[in-house]
Every structure is written in C-alpha cells, then in structure tokens.
Design an enzyme around this catalytic site. Structure first.
Site, PDB file in Angstrom:
ATOM      1  CB  SER A 144      -0.886  -0.008   1.249  1.00  0.00           C
ATOM      2  OG  SER A 144      -1.423   1.275   1.518  1.00  0.00           O
ATOM      3  CE1 TYR A 158      -3.737  -2.796   5.572  1.00  0.00           C
ATOM      4  CE2 TYR A 158      -2.971  -0.658   4.778  1.00  0.00           C
ATOM      5  CZ  TYR A 158      -3.473  -1.923   4.525  1.00  0.00           C
ATOM      6  OH  TYR A 158      -3.695  -2.328   3.234  1.00  0.00           O
TER       7      TYR A 158
END
Length: 249
Positions: A144, A158
């Site tokens: 990401s 995350y």
C-alpha cells in the site's frame, strides 16, 4: 488476445473478491492456471472459479486462513498437487484494522490478527513457495502507499505491516535471484470495492491527497501485478511499482 502466461501456474492469496478476484481473472485471461485462497466467502470464491472456467481457463479455490501460519506448507502442496507446479506467487491477502496507538479501547486482538495476516502470514507463504517455485518464477507482494508514507492518524499498525513486507520482499529478491526468480512489490491505493474504507472524513482526506483525485479500480492495480508476472518484467526485481494514483507524488 496475447496469452503471455500460457503454461504458468499462479497462486493468488485472497482471491475471492476485490483486487484478488481481478488478479485471478486477468492472470487466467493471460493463459495461467490460477489457484487462489479465501477464508470464509465460499460462494464468492466459487463464483470466481465458475467465471474463469466459463472463459475456457483453469482456476481452483482453496480455503486457507493466512493468519494461521502453519497452514502455508499444506497450501503450497495443494497447489502443486493440483496443477503440477508453481511459477507465480501473488501475496494479496490482507486485512485492515485502524486505531491510534494511544486509544485505550483499541482492539489489540484484532490488531494482532492483522499483523499475523499481513506480515507473518505473507512470510510463511513466501517461505513455503520459495522451495517449489520454478526457475524464472515470480513473487509479487501487494502493499500500500501507506508502506511508504502514513498519511493520516490511526494507521500506524497497518502501515507497519505493509512496510515490513516490502522490505522482506526486497530480501527475497536477493535470496532467489540466483534461481532467476524475481520478487517485486505493487503499492496499491484506495480501490472501489476494496477493504473496508476509513471513516468518510479520513477517506476524503486520503483521496484529496492523490494526484489523480479519485479512487482506483481493482482492474487497474491487477494490470500492474500482471506486468510483473509477465515475461516483459524479466529484468525487474527488488522494485516497488506504485499503483496508487500518485499518493507519494
């Protein structure tokens, strides 16, 4: 249509929906036999299999929870037993849990499961697959933009999982390079139909930070994955391919 992946066997983790399903479809369209995993969405997984079969390609779904790292060797064995080998590994399966580090009500069990799924689970699958990947194979890890830059509060855990698997994949490129196996990362961005989005205020802030000022479509990120899986990327390894709408621009 050109089928550059004819004769190849691919495994896509988390392939029953979103980016995973888009990747399964595209790799199959390009000629690969595709195995993929799912955790609980059996009907969705079967729908993807049926769609691929309907286009004359091969796919099979295996139920496997990536958070259970002990399951990885058996998963790889199942893929090899079914298709006869493995050439392409796409580490896509992941979950997202948000929360600031100072939140007294943080769900630490959920955060721990995220770390197990997104980081330790990816490592366990790579380790198991590395032993059977054929010469010229591909390891593609979906990360990401948050793996490079944390753009909002509540995303520390995350982001850490994504940054970790990016560095691990760089090490894989070094370890497996002598076998002519490449290892690369695709940094995906916000996607329609992807993970549970953050709250509207955070989502708007993230979208406004993008150069393209919009969310992506799973097919757009799947195209980046398919490129790295293709013969055209034979001299690309240890790289991070951004497919997040200019989050870092």
């Amino acid at each position: 249509m050109s089928k550059p992946l004819t004769g190849k066997v691919a495994l896509v983790t988390g392939g029953s929906r979103g980016l995973g399903a888009a990747t399964v479809r595209l790799l199959a369209e390009q000629g690969a036999d595709v195995a993929f995993t799912y955790v609980s969405s059996e009907k969705q997984a079967q729908a993807v299999v049926d769609e691929v079969h309907g286009k004359g390609a091969k796919a099979v779904a295996f139920q496997s929870d990536q958070a259970d790292t002990s399951r990885a060797p058996a998963l790889i064995d199942d893929v090899v037993a079914h298709f006869g080998g493995l050439d392409i590994l796409v580490n896509n399966a992941a979950i997202s849990v948000a929360g600031t580090v100072d939140d007294p009500d943080a769900d630490t069990a959920a955060l721990d499961r995220m770390h197990a799924t997104n980081y330790l689970g990816v490592i366990s699958v790579i380790r198991a697959a590395s032993r059977v990947l054929r010469t010229g194979g591909r390891v593609i890890t979906v990360s990401s933009g948050l793996g490079s830059r944390v753009g909002a509060p509540g995303l520390a855990d995350y982001a850490a999982t994504k940054s970790g698997i990016e560095r691990y994949t760089m090490g894989v490129a070094r370890d497996l390079g002598p076998r002519n196996i490449t290892a690369n990362v695709v940094e995906a961005g916000l996607m329609e139909g992807g993970m549970q989005p953050p709250d509207p205020e955070t989502l708007n802030a993230l979208v406004s930070s993008l150069s393209l000022q919009r969310m992506g479509h799973p097919d757009e990120i799947a195209a980046a994955i398919a490129f790295l899986a293709s013969p055209a990327a034979s001299y690309v390894t240890g790289a991070v391919l951004d497919a997040h709408g200019g989050y870092n621009a």
